[in-house]
Motif scaffolding. Sequence first.
Motif, PDB file in Angstrom:
ATOM      1  N   VAL A  61      12.362   8.773  -3.810  1.00 25.56           N
ATOM      2  CA  VAL A  61      11.027   8.811  -4.414  1.00 25.56           C
ATOM      3  C   VAL A  61      11.114   8.594  -5.920  1.00 25.56           C
ATOM      4  CG1 VAL A  61       9.006  10.251  -4.848  1.00 25.56           C
ATOM      5  CG2 VAL A  61      10.043  10.224  -2.596  1.00 25.56           C
ATOM      6  N   PRO A  65       8.692   2.756  -7.454  1.00 29.14           N
ATOM      7  CA  PRO A  65       7.492   2.866  -8.284  1.00 29.14           C
ATOM      8  C   PRO A  65       6.388   3.689  -7.620  1.00 29.14           C
ATOM      9  CG  PRO A  65       8.137   0.574  -7.994  1.00 29.14           C
ATOM     10  CD  PRO A  65       8.950   1.368  -7.041  1.00 29.14           C
ATOM     11  N   LEU A  67       3.321   3.152  -7.937  1.00 33.40           N
ATOM     12  CA  LEU A  67       2.300   2.240  -7.416  1.00 33.40           C
ATOM     13  C   LEU A  67       2.603   1.853  -5.970  1.00 33.40           C
ATOM     14  CD1 LEU A  67      -0.223   0.626  -8.085  1.00 33.40           C
ATOM     15  CD2 LEU A  67       1.229  -1.206  -8.930  1.00 33.40           C
ATOM     16  N   ALA A  68       3.884   1.553  -5.685  1.00 30.27           N
ATOM     17  CA  ALA A  68       4.268   1.176  -4.324  1.00 30.27           C
ATOM     18  C   ALA A  68       4.033   2.344  -3.373  1.00 30.27           C
ATOM     19  CB  ALA A  68       5.724   0.736  -4.302  1.00 30.27           C
ATOM     20  N   GLN A  69       4.317   3.566  -3.853  1.00 33.96           N
ATOM     21  CA  GLN A  69       4.101   4.740  -3.011  1.00 33.96           C
ATOM     22  C   GLN A  69       2.621   4.960  -2.737  1.00 33.96           C
ATOM     23  OE1 GLN A  69       6.108   7.668  -5.329  1.00 33.96           O
ATOM     24  NE2 GLN A  69       8.072   6.680  -5.041  1.00 33.96           N
ATOM     25  N   TYR A  71       0.279   2.651  -2.631  1.00 38.96           N
ATOM     26  CA  TYR A  71      -0.121   1.654  -1.639  1.00 38.96           C
ATOM     27  C   TYR A  71       0.310   2.109  -0.250  1.00 38.96           C
ATOM     28  CZ  TYR A  71      -1.432  -2.110  -4.897  1.00 38.96           C
ATOM     29  OH  TYR A  71      -2.039  -2.884  -5.832  1.00 38.96           O
ATOM     30  N   PHE A  72       1.535   2.615  -0.189  1.00 43.37           N
ATOM     31  CA  PHE A  72       2.072   3.059   1.097  1.00 43.37           C
ATOM     32  C   PHE A  72       1.185   4.151   1.687  1.00 43.37           C
ATOM     33  CE2 PHE A  72       4.792   5.438   3.930  1.00 43.37           C
ATOM     34  CZ  PHE A  72       5.489   4.449   4.587  1.00 43.37           C
ATOM     35  N   TYR A  75      -2.477   2.649   2.484  1.00 42.49           N
ATOM     36  CA  TYR A  75      -2.647   1.607   3.492  1.00 42.49           C
ATOM     37  C   TYR A  75      -1.842   1.836   4.764  1.00 42.49           C
ATOM     38  CZ  TYR A  75      -5.146  -1.097  -0.012  1.00 42.49           C
ATOM     39  OH  TYR A  75      -6.058  -1.510  -0.933  1.00 42.49           O
ATOM     40  N   VAL A  76      -0.695   2.530   4.657  1.00 38.46           N
ATOM     41  CA  VAL A  76       0.142   2.687   5.848  1.00 38.46           C
ATOM     42  C   VAL A  76      -0.258   3.910   6.666  1.00 38.46           C
ATOM     43  CG1 VAL A  76       2.486   3.015   6.685  1.00 38.46           C
ATOM     44  CG2 VAL A  76       2.049   1.429   4.818  1.00 38.46           C
ATOM     45  N   GLN A  79      -2.787   3.721   9.460  1.00 41.82           N
ATOM     46  CA  GLN A  79      -2.310   3.091  10.687  1.00 41.82           C
ATOM     47  C   GLN A  79      -1.695   4.118  11.637  1.00 41.82           C
ATOM     48  OE1 GLN A  79      -0.148  -0.530  10.082  1.00 41.82           O
ATOM     49  NE2 GLN A  79      -2.091  -1.353   9.386  1.00 41.82           N
ATOM     50  N   CYS A  80      -1.262   5.247  11.062  1.00 37.95           N
ATOM     51  CA  CYS A  80      -0.752   6.326  11.911  1.00 37.95           C
ATOM     52  C   CYS A  80      -1.874   7.295  12.230  1.00 37.95           C
ATOM     53  CB  CYS A  80       0.385   7.073  11.213  1.00 37.95           C
ATOM     54  SG  CYS A  80       1.613   6.022  10.470  1.00 37.95           S
ATOM     55  N   ALA A 164      -5.719   1.139  -8.536  1.00 42.94           N
ATOM     56  CA  ALA A 164      -5.198   0.137  -7.604  1.00 42.94           C
ATOM     57  C   ALA A 164      -5.559   0.474  -6.157  1.00 42.94           C
ATOM     58  CB  ALA A 164      -3.687   0.007  -7.749  1.00 42.94           C
TER      59      ALA A 164
ATOM     60  N   MET B   1       5.004   1.622  15.963  1.00 42.66           N
ATOM     61  CA  MET B   1       4.430   1.785  14.622  1.00 42.66           C
ATOM     62  C   MET B   1       5.490   1.536  13.555  1.00 42.66           C
ATOM     63  SD  MET B   1       1.753   4.682  13.811  1.00 42.66           S
ATOM     64  CE  MET B   1       1.209   4.397  15.470  1.00 42.66           C
ATOM     65  N   LYS B 157      10.549   0.884 -12.626  1.00 42.67           N
ATOM     66  CA  LYS B 157       9.394   1.333 -11.856  1.00 42.67           C
ATOM     67  C   LYS B 157       8.099   0.918 -12.539  1.00 42.67           C
ATOM     68  CE  LYS B 157       9.728   5.654 -10.973  1.00 42.67           C
ATOM     69  NZ  LYS B 157      10.167   7.047 -11.158  1.00 42.67           N
ATOM     70  N   LEU B 164      -0.917  -5.545 -11.510  1.00 42.46           N
ATOM     71  CA  LEU B 164      -2.342  -5.324 -11.716  1.00 42.46           C
ATOM     72  C   LEU B 164      -2.913  -6.219 -12.809  1.00 42.46           C
ATOM     73  CD1 LEU B 164      -2.361  -1.450 -11.350  1.00 42.46           C
ATOM     74  CD2 LEU B 164      -2.921  -3.141  -9.630  1.00 42.46           C
ATOM     75  N   MET B 171       5.764  -6.217  -6.410  1.00 39.86           N
ATOM     76  CA  MET B 171       4.630  -5.438  -5.915  1.00 39.86           C
ATOM     77  C   MET B 171       3.445  -6.341  -5.574  1.00 39.86           C
ATOM     78  SD  MET B 171       3.960  -2.202  -5.456  1.00 39.86           S
ATOM     79  CE  MET B 171       3.225  -2.669  -3.937  1.00 39.86           C
ATOM     80  N   THR B 184       1.051  -4.267   7.450  1.00 40.01           N
ATOM     81  CA  THR B 184       1.069  -3.331   6.322  1.00 40.01           C
ATOM     82  C   THR B 184       2.331  -2.478   6.264  1.00 40.01           C
ATOM     83  OG1 THR B 184      -1.307  -3.233   6.585  1.00 40.01           O
ATOM     84  CG2 THR B 184      -0.310  -1.568   5.196  1.00 40.01           C
ATOM     85  N   PHE B 188       5.101  -2.798   3.161  1.00 37.89           N
ATOM     86  CA  PHE B 188       5.258  -1.774   2.130  1.00 37.89           C
ATOM     87  C   PHE B 188       6.587  -1.039   2.257  1.00 37.89           C
ATOM     88  CE2 PHE B 188       0.465  -1.790   1.373  1.00 37.89           C
ATOM     89  CZ  PHE B 188       0.616  -2.634   0.284  1.00 37.89           C
ATOM     90  N   LEU B 192       9.293  -0.917  -0.837  1.00 40.55           N
ATOM     91  CA  LEU B 192       9.894   0.327  -1.326  1.00 40.55           C
ATOM     92  C   LEU B 192      11.416   0.237  -1.265  1.00 40.55           C
ATOM     93  CD1 LEU B 192       7.584   3.080   0.187  1.00 40.55           C
ATOM     94  CD2 LEU B 192       8.069   2.723  -2.215  1.00 40.55           C
TER      95      LEU B 192
END
Lengths: 216, 218
Positions: A61, A65, A67-69, A71-72, A75-76, A79-80, A164, B1, B157, B164, B171, B184, B188, B192
């Motif tokens: 972690v 970044p 930002l990537a987390q 988004y994860f 958006y992810v 789905q769960c 974002a 999944m 990072k 943006l 990214m 998705t 992602f 990561l």
Amino acid sequence: MWDWEYAFSIMPQLLKALQITISATILGFLLACILGLLLAFARRSNFKPLSLVTGGFVEFVRSTPLLAQLYFIFYVLPQCGIMLSPLSAGVIGLGLHYSTYLSEVYRAGIDAVPRGQWEASTALNFSRTRTWLSVILPQAIPPIIPVMGNYFIGMFKDTPLLSAITLVEVLQAAKIIGSHTFRYIEPITIVGLMFLVLSYVSSVGIRRLEARLNRW
Amino acid sequence: MIPINPPFDLLPALLPGVGITLQLTIFSSLLAFMLAFIVGFGRLSKYKSIQVVSTIYVEFFRGTSLLVQLFWAYFVLPHFGLELTAMQAGVIVLGLNYGAYASEVVRSSILAVPKSQTEAGIALNMTSTQIMYRVILPQAFLTMLPPFGNLLIELLKGTALVSLITLSDLMFMGAQLRITTLRTTEVFCLVLIIYFIIAYPLILGVRGLESKFSKGRA
């Protein structure tokens, strides 16, 4: 170039969005404080797999970044089957990211408590819980409060990232205002100044606090 | 999944973004490194004016959010007639921002070298430049390495934020790929993991350097 009238007219909107920024910071920080302590405990655990997994998680972690987390998470997870509002996804993202930093801070604080304190608790026949709650943590936490404060400011400055994931915090509000009026100078500059003032004031506050804590 | 097969077919679409991310990291860290020393020395300068200017720079860039600075450079500066490409804005802002943090590292490391070292230099009749370059800096540099390493990872990072301001880094490519493929989770996760793969050698490298430089010293 700079239109004062326009700058004043957009202030109410920006101040309203600033409230979202501040509440995201505070909620995220509370989450980070709690999660960070849990991570610090898990890392100290005698159960090897748990401490290894926690160590790996913290490392991962910390080196990816925010930002990537975000988004994860945003958006992810849906789905769960976990639906999150932008604010709660943002708070979880900030809290999770900073909890890994805070866990290291806690660890340093706990390690700095002299061994004799543990031995004294054992000698007094304190239970594990009592040792932690009434001997170790009260001594481990105060010295690390300034460091935690710095992470609080760092987190505050990271909240614009939540734009974002569609949260209308203060930077996103500025961008929306800018796209309506085609004037970006005032809104974005004002947001920058807001950050400057708030983080400068809080860093002065932390310095004061540090000086006060060092007196003892 | 959770994808059982690694989604390697997505990699070719992400790799150009990795290139941009690496470029940004390298250029802006070089800029930050130079600024760190210039400003770090500036804050220790005996001239009040240089001290004030460098302090304002540091407080300004540490006090405002990185993303706000990026937006300002990319959206506001053109109104003042300074048109920057997204790449230029990214390198300059990342460099200036992390340069401010790194200058604090330089300053505190120099101050952390015991005063007796300077006194010994004076006793040996060294000039103040000699004392700085032969006595103080070699010792301060060791103290600087671990925090510099951490800042480098923070900078890596931080580069994700340029997505943006429309720069097509890793990214950005990831976010685009999610929209076009709708895969998705895989996209992602891959993003990561790629960031981690870039960062991990840096972490190991910094640790290696640290132990190499501290060999034979107390």
